[in-house]
Scaffold this active site. Structure first.
Site, short mmCIF file in Angstrom:
data_model
loop_
_atom_site.label_atom_id
_atom_site.label_comp_id
_atom_site.label_asym_id
_atom_site.label_seq_id
_atom_site.Cartn_x
_atom_site.Cartn_y
_atom_site.Cartn_z
N CYS A 21 24.90 118.12 57.31
CA CYS A 21 24.10 116.33 57.77
C CYS A 21 23.01 117.54 58.96
O CYS A 21 22.56 117.25 59.33
CB CYS A 21 24.54 115.32 58.00
N ASN B 286 21.91 107.19 54.74
CA ASN B 286 22.12 108.30 55.17
C ASN B 286 21.17 109.56 54.78
O ASN B 286 21.69 109.35 53.33
CB ASN B 286 24.06 108.56 55.15
N HIS C 112 22.53 111.08 63.87
CA HIS C 112 22.65 111.09 63.30
C HIS C 112 23.57 109.90 62.83
O HIS C 112 24.64 109.87 62.89
CB HIS C 112 23.88 112.30 62.21
N HIS D 12 15.86 108.16 75.03
CA HIS D 12 16.23 107.56 74.32
C HIS D 12 17.76 108.85 73.05
O HIS D 12 18.02 109.60 73.24
CB HIS D 12 15.11 107.71 73.36
N HIS E 239 20.10 100.98 57.93
CA HIS E 239 20.44 99.74 57.39
C HIS E 239 18.69 99.82 56.41
O HIS E 239 19.22 99.32 55.78
CB HIS E 239 20.00 98.64 58.53
N HIS F 217 30.72 124.36 67.19
CA HIS F 217 31.25 124.79 65.33
C HIS F 217 32.66 124.75 65.68
O HIS F 217 33.32 125.60 66.17
CB HIS F 217 31.06 126.31 64.80
#
Length: 507
Positions: free
Chosen positions: A237, A438, A405, A401, A434, A316
């Protein structure tokens, strides 16, 4: 004292003096080398001072006299040469600096309304398919109740049908609808011709057909033969930020061109038909989504671009076995393929986030916050104060802001807690989860679109996009707004038809 002794003292004194001077000269040399912009001005000034000094002193020999005569006769030439060298050096320095990368615009895919799947409809379809027993359907129902997903998320057409079609053709059709829908929207918004695009990067973790998805786009839009195309798969993702990082690196090499980044995920390729709890969860969270982003290194695009890229920091943690294995695609005991989410996912995500913000902090945080963090860290390291926790910097002082994810309610809650954010800061993430679920690597762009649709984006605002992915990775992208982004019904924002209903109270 003999004459020889006197000479030895003089020589020794000169040597000691040289030893004192050499380090200073070395320091000056290295400083000028590491700061070429300063040396560009010092060198011409030094030449002018030398010429002026030469005018005032008396020549001591024939060679100096000839040199002074030449300088007097060609004074204008010397000045012009110095000016040319200064301008040439300044130009070379400017050309060696990274060029700014502008985000001209982006487009998030909004599926047709017939693909909406409420939680109740999702469970009804699962029962009709017969893959799961009633107890397992009840288990999925409990997951959906606390997932944070609403009743207007989208699933592929094949997942509305009984029986479901999991063929390669069906998967290709799903992904092409998302990609082509995003790109058509992007081209219509930016008025950029497909032939003007020099770099293309597509990321999709689970679906990697032959020809690749990047080749599908080249064929569909007839991109030029010299296009630099890349297809990224299997990176989870957080790949959207990785793709932007790759585009930024390529735009530093290939000047005066556009780069398009397409981020999406194939849902039916990730569908799991078994009964292993750690694999069923992903079925309940992932939904259709995708985005197309237009980046540019052309100076003339600064006037119309929405944002400029400031920083990208990638972390990573794959060298650690727990981090490496916490999100895997594998077969269960019955040989059914699915994405498994380990119980160690949240601790691993927290550790990856901590490592990432430690690297990012010095670039964006005020000095006061960095100092407080450094002091508490050093005290804990050397004095072992059990009651003193390492200070967590206040990133609200650095960013306006946050686009976190939308991996799930637990992920957003953990981020809110660790970064000490307010409900307003995580609102875009919760509402995206909502409304759209995802959507993997594209979720951070739906969140940015939410902020724009609410009219909250103003010039010079800083945006922090945080993405988590398998491997395990935590990647950050920092943007600055170049203008006030006003909500517009003609902007094809995916929130246009529902923004007035948000925020809502999520589950």
């Amino acid at each position: 004292m003999s004459q020889d002794d006197t000479e030895n003292i003089v020589v020794r004194t000169d040597t000691e003096e040289n030893q004192r001077v050499i380090p200073y000269l070395s320091f000056i040399y290295h400083y000028l080398i590491n700061n070429p912009l300063i040396s560009l001005f010092i060198v011409p000034v030094g030449v002018v001072i030398f010429i002026e000094a030469a005018r005032r002193i008396n020549p001591v020999d024939m060679y100096n006299q000839l040199l002074l005569q030449y300088v007097h006769q060609n004074n204008l030439v010397c000045v012009m040469v110095c000016l040319f060298l200064m301008l040439f050096g300044f130009g070379t320095y400017c050309m060696s600096q990274p060029c700014p990368i502008y985000l001209v615009d982006y487009a998030c895919y909004k599926p047709p309304s017939n693909l909406k799947a409420s939680c109740e409809k999702f469970l009804e379809t699962a029962r009709r398919l017969g893959y799961h027993s009633e107890s397992w359907c009840n288990f999925m129902g409990k997951i959906l109740e606390v997932s944070g997903l609403g009743d207007e998320t989208y699933v592929p057409q094949s997942m509305h049908e009984v029986p479901q079609d999991f063929s390669m053709a069906s998967a290709r059709d799903e992904t092409e609808q998302v990609i082509f829908g995003s790109l058509d929207n992007l081209f219509s918004k930016t008025f950029v011709k497909a032939q003007d695009v020099g770099i293309l990067i597509v990321n999709c973790s689970l679906f990697n057909p032959i020809p690749s998805l990047s080749a599908v786009i080249v064929n569909k839009y007839k991109l030029r033969d010299s296009i630099k195309s890349f297809n990224i798969g299997g990176m989870g993702c957080s790949t959207g930020v990785i793709a932007v990082d790759l585009a930024e690196k390529l735009l530093q090499v290939h000047r005066n061109t556009y780069a398009i980044v397409v981020s999406t995920e194939n849902i039916q390729q990730g569908a799991y038909l078994g009964t292993k709890k750690s694999m069923v969860i992903s079925n309940c969270l992932f939904r259709i989504g995708g985005t197309a982003i237009l980046l540019s290194n052309r100076y003339q695009d600064k006037q119309r671009a929405k944002y400029k890229l400031i920083h990208i920091v990638r972390t990573h943690c794959g060298s650690d076995d727990k981090a490496y294995k916490c999100v895997t695609r594998e077969e269960d005991e019955a040989g059914l393929l699915g994405v498994s989410l380990s119980k160690t996912l949240m601790p691993v995500a927290g550790l990856a986030l901590k490592t990432n913000i430690t690297t990012l902090g010095p670039f964006v945080l005020p000095v006061s916050e960095q100092l407080r963090y450094f002091i508490t860290m050093m005290v804990n390291k050397y004095f072992k104060c059990a009651n003193l926790k390492t200070y967590v910097p206040d990133f609200k002082l650095a960013f306006d802001h946050f686009c976190i994810h939308a991996g799930g309610k637990a992920v957003i809650d953990e981020m809110e807690k660790n970064l000490k954010l307010s409900s307003l800061h995580v609102e875009p993430s919760r509402m995206t989860l909502h409304r759209f679920g995802n959507t993997s690597s594209s979720s951070i762009w739906y969140e940015l679109a939410y902020i724009e649709a609410k009219g909250r984006m103003h010039k010079n605002h800083l945006i922090w996009q945080i993405a988590l992915g398998s491997g395990f990775k935590c990647n950050s992208a920092v943007w600055i707004a170049l203008k006030n982004v006003k909500p517009s019904s003609n902007d094809n924002n995916p929130w246009d038809d529902c923004i007035d209903r948000y925020p809502v109270e999520s589950k």
